[in-house]
Design a protein around this motif. Structure first.
Motif, PDB file in Angstrom:
ATOM      1  N   ILE A 294      41.434  41.833  46.380  1.00 50.21           N
ATOM      2  CA  ILE A 294      41.623  42.216  47.794  1.00 50.21           C
ATOM      3  C   ILE A 294      40.481  41.636  48.632  1.00 50.21           C
ATOM      4  O   ILE A 294      40.702  41.033  49.686  1.00 50.21           O
ATOM      5  N   ARG A 296      38.461  39.164  47.993  1.00 45.72           N
ATOM      6  CA  ARG A 296      38.529  37.698  48.081  1.00 45.72           C
ATOM      7  C   ARG A 296      39.635  37.283  49.054  1.00 45.72           C
ATOM      8  O   ARG A 296      39.462  36.349  49.836  1.00 45.72           O
ATOM      9  N   ALA A 297      40.761  37.996  49.008  1.00 43.20           N
ATOM     10  CA  ALA A 297      41.894  37.650  49.886  1.00 43.20           C
ATOM     11  C   ALA A 297      41.535  37.826  51.359  1.00 43.20           C
ATOM     12  O   ALA A 297      41.978  37.052  52.193  1.00 43.20           O
ATOM     13  N   PRO A 380      42.089  35.223  43.403  1.00 40.09           N
ATOM     14  CA  PRO A 380      42.633  36.369  44.145  1.00 40.09           C
ATOM     15  C   PRO A 380      44.113  36.616  43.880  1.00 40.09           C
ATOM     16  O   PRO A 380      44.557  37.755  43.802  1.00 40.09           O
ATOM     17  N   THR A 381      44.881  35.541  43.721  1.00 39.76           N
ATOM     18  CA  THR A 381      46.322  35.706  43.480  1.00 39.76           C
ATOM     19  C   THR A 381      46.557  36.384  42.141  1.00 39.76           C
ATOM     20  O   THR A 381      47.341  37.324  42.017  1.00 39.76           O
ATOM     21  N   LEU A 384      45.563  40.049  42.193  1.00 39.63           N
ATOM     22  CA  LEU A 384      46.517  40.941  42.868  1.00 39.63           C
ATOM     23  C   LEU A 384      47.888  40.911  42.200  1.00 39.63           C
ATOM     24  O   LEU A 384      48.810  41.561  42.660  1.00 39.63           O
TER      25      LEU A 384
END
Lengths: 387, 225
Positions: A294, A296-297, A380-381, A384
């Motif tokens: 989260i 990093r996003a 990040p992907t 998450l």
């Protein structure tokens, strides 16, 4: 809100995990502090005991020759420059007088018994027995000291003269009861001598107050022997004060081995604590994979993630270090001496607090850096489970 | 005016059964101020496209240009700065940080700015008021309903005043009344000038958007209004 606030909130709201991490620091620091304090006390205690185990300082007349005793020889009394009893109270006036654990004055004389030249040693038995803790005397019970009319014999003398405890021996015209026989020690000055009360020998040899040498056991752990010998030399004119280096080297060798052992154990504890913190931080970071995703996003840089993890580890380590110091020091002060059966008191050492805090901070940050760095590199992907 | 330009974007990744082609030659332009819906069935590639548009997931081939910036030509940390400056995300499961209050969650994007604590707090409180949660700002996420958590996520997405909002199935787990309220909120934000790209599989949501595109098996097609 700052990055440190995020770390603090995490600590505050995830109490159990934070407590576990802190506990590993507390246990590590407390163990090291306890071990360090008690081994320091043990070192001092061992050093003191070794110092009392035989003399480490010898006080002789400035010049003199003679009969052999531990490397000292005595010839006819008239040729020997002698010391006298007035030196004993003078010794008690040196700056480090409390380090002088045993002061054993001796008068050396010779006599002829059954055609043999025998060394007579006038000693203060209470001091002599403190100094010669390895003596085993047949005929004397524990803590029993010979009286003025009694002598104890070295094993070789007893054998050569055919004497045993409770028999009588005549020395310089006076009868003495053999109170005991020293079991063989392997050293000629003990095995080939007759020990009697110092004042009795002074009277027998008509040398009132005279002494040939003083053997001293000084506790050198807290005060270097060189300082003590200098202080004694300054107070005792006409004497030669000599440190017995072989005794000291042996003592130092034992103490340094002890020291090495303590440091090795501390290092192992330090590494073990580091490992526990690394594992705890690693699992903490893994637990927070989604959270890192989260952050990093929404634009947190890698260094921001590292800062958050390290801030958390830093706070917990500092607090753990403080509590570890209090626990470790408290345990050491309360029952460290009793546990180690050491006779040295362990005081609170405030200077160790700085070391405890620095060490816990270093260990906490070092151990957490890898998990922090690894966490910062999470995709990040992936974090998450976006795909 | 075109704010986002997707040029020949394809995405493939290693799956259990070999290479999976998630997106194939996607070309798309999105204008500033648009409210775009990305439609498609589960597994069609719409979330993958959204993550690529949001600078989270680099394409295997092709380019993404946002506001004239070739997004995936940026270095990793510059890409993070780009996301911080341009993009607000509303994730499928809200993705709030459980140990932070609603207000603190909203303040998160501001934590890495030079704004003072008071400024951050005021800004966060303002957007929470805007999404109708001003009175619940000190509650933890688990003390809020699903719809309320979603609103917190929206507040967090807009607090830093980005140009773009990406929302992945924001109404997916909400009842119809809450979903409607949320879409009204998105529409209001869009009317304030925000460009919104929303992934949805619900056709009913189309009445709220200005345009919709459809993805099936990684291939994009336009949906006529």
């Amino acid at each position: 809100m700052r990055l440190t606030n995020i770390a603090l909130q995490n600590i505050r709201r995830r109490k159990m995990r934070s407590a576990l991490l802190m506990l590993s620091v507390i246990i590590g620091v407390a163990s090291i502090i306890f071990l360090y304090s008690t081994t320091q006390a043990m070192q001092e205690d061992v050093a003191n005991k070794l110092d009392q185990f035989g003399s480490n300082i010898l006080i002789l007349p400035d010049s003199g020759q003679s009969l052999t005793f531990g490397g000292i020889t005595v010839e006819a009394p008239t040729q020997i420059k002698e010391l006298d009893m007035s030196l004993i109270p003078l010794m008690q006036t040196i700056k480090n007088k409390e380090t002088l654990a045993t002061i054993a004055p001796k008068l050396l004389a010779n006599t002829n018994l059954k055609g043999r030249e025998i060394l007579l040693l006038g000693v203060d038995f209470s001091q002599e027995f403190k100094l010669k803790k390895w003596w085993k005397v047949d005929g004397l019970s524990k803590n029993q000291l010979p009286s003025a009319g009694e002598v104890i014999l070295g094993s070789d003398v007893a054998l050569a003269l055919g004497l045993s405890p409770n028999q009588t021996v005549t020395i310089k015209g006076q009868d003495f009861k053999v109170a005991g026989i020293i079991q063989s020690t392997g050293s000629s000055e003990n095995d080939q001598a007759v020990f009697m009360d110092l004042t009795v020998l002074q009277k027998l040899t008509k040398r009132p107050n005279a002494i040939s040498l003083i053997e001293t056991a000084a506790l050198c752990y807290t005060c270097p022997i060189e300082e003590i010998t200098q202080q004694l030399s300054a107070k005792l004119p006409g004497t030669k004060v000599t440190a017995l280096m072989s005794t000291l080297e042996s003592r130092d060798d034992t103490v340094s081995k002890f020291n090495l052992f303590a440091r090795s154990v501390s290092l192992i504890l330090f590494l073990a604590s580091g490992l526990v913190i690394t594992m705890t931080m690693k699992s903490s970071v893994e637990e927070r994979t989604r959270e890192i995703g989260i952050l990093r996003a929404i634009g947190f840089r890698k260094r921001h993630i590292i800062q958050i993890v390290l801030a958390e580890a830093g706070w917990l380590s500092l607090l753990g270090g403080l509590l570890g110091y209090i626990l470790g020091m408290g345990m050491a002060v309360s029952f460290g001496s009793d546990l180690m059966k050491a006779q040295v008191h362990i005081p609170w050492q405030p200077d160790l607090l700085m070391y405890a805090l620095s060490a816990s901070l270093i260990i906490g940050l070092t151990a957490s850096f890898y998990p922090a760095w690894k966490g910062s590199r999470l995709d990040p992907t992936e974090s998450l489970r976006y795909l | 005016m075109s704010l986002i330009k997707v040029v020949e974007v394809s995405k493939s990744y290693e799956g259990g059964d070999g290479v999976v082609q998630a997106l194939t030659n996607i070309n798309l332009e999105i204008n500033e101020g648009e409210f775009l819906a990305l439609m498609g069935p589960s597994g069609s590639g719409k979330s993958t496209l959204l993550s690529i548009l949001g600078g989270l997931n680099s394409p295997t081939t092709g380019k993404l240009i946002i506001d004239g910036i070739d997004v995936y030509a940026l270095a990793s940390e510059r890409l993070a700065d780009f996301r911080h400056e341009y993009v607000g995300f509303v994730f499928q499961q809200y993705q709030l940080i459980p140990y932070l209050t609603a207000l603190e969650n909203v303040m998160l994007p501001l934590a890495i700015t030079s704004r003072t604590g008071r400024e951050q707090r005021d800004m966060a409180q303002t957007v929470l008021d805007k999404v109708g949660l001003g009175s619940k700002s000190l509650r933890l996420p688990n003390q809020l309903s699903g719809g309320e958590q979603n609103r917190v996520a929206i507040a967090r997405a807009i607090v830093n005043r980005p140009s773009l909002i990406f929302a992945d199935e924001p109404t997916g787990s909400l009842d119809s009344k809450t979903a409607k309220e949320l879409l009204e909120l998105f529409q209001a934000l869009n009317q304030d000038g925000l460009t919104i790209i929303m992934v949805t599989h619900n056709r009913e949501n189309l009445e709220w958007v200005s345009r919709a595109v459809y993805i099936r098996d990684g291939v994009l097609s336009q949906i006529p209004q």
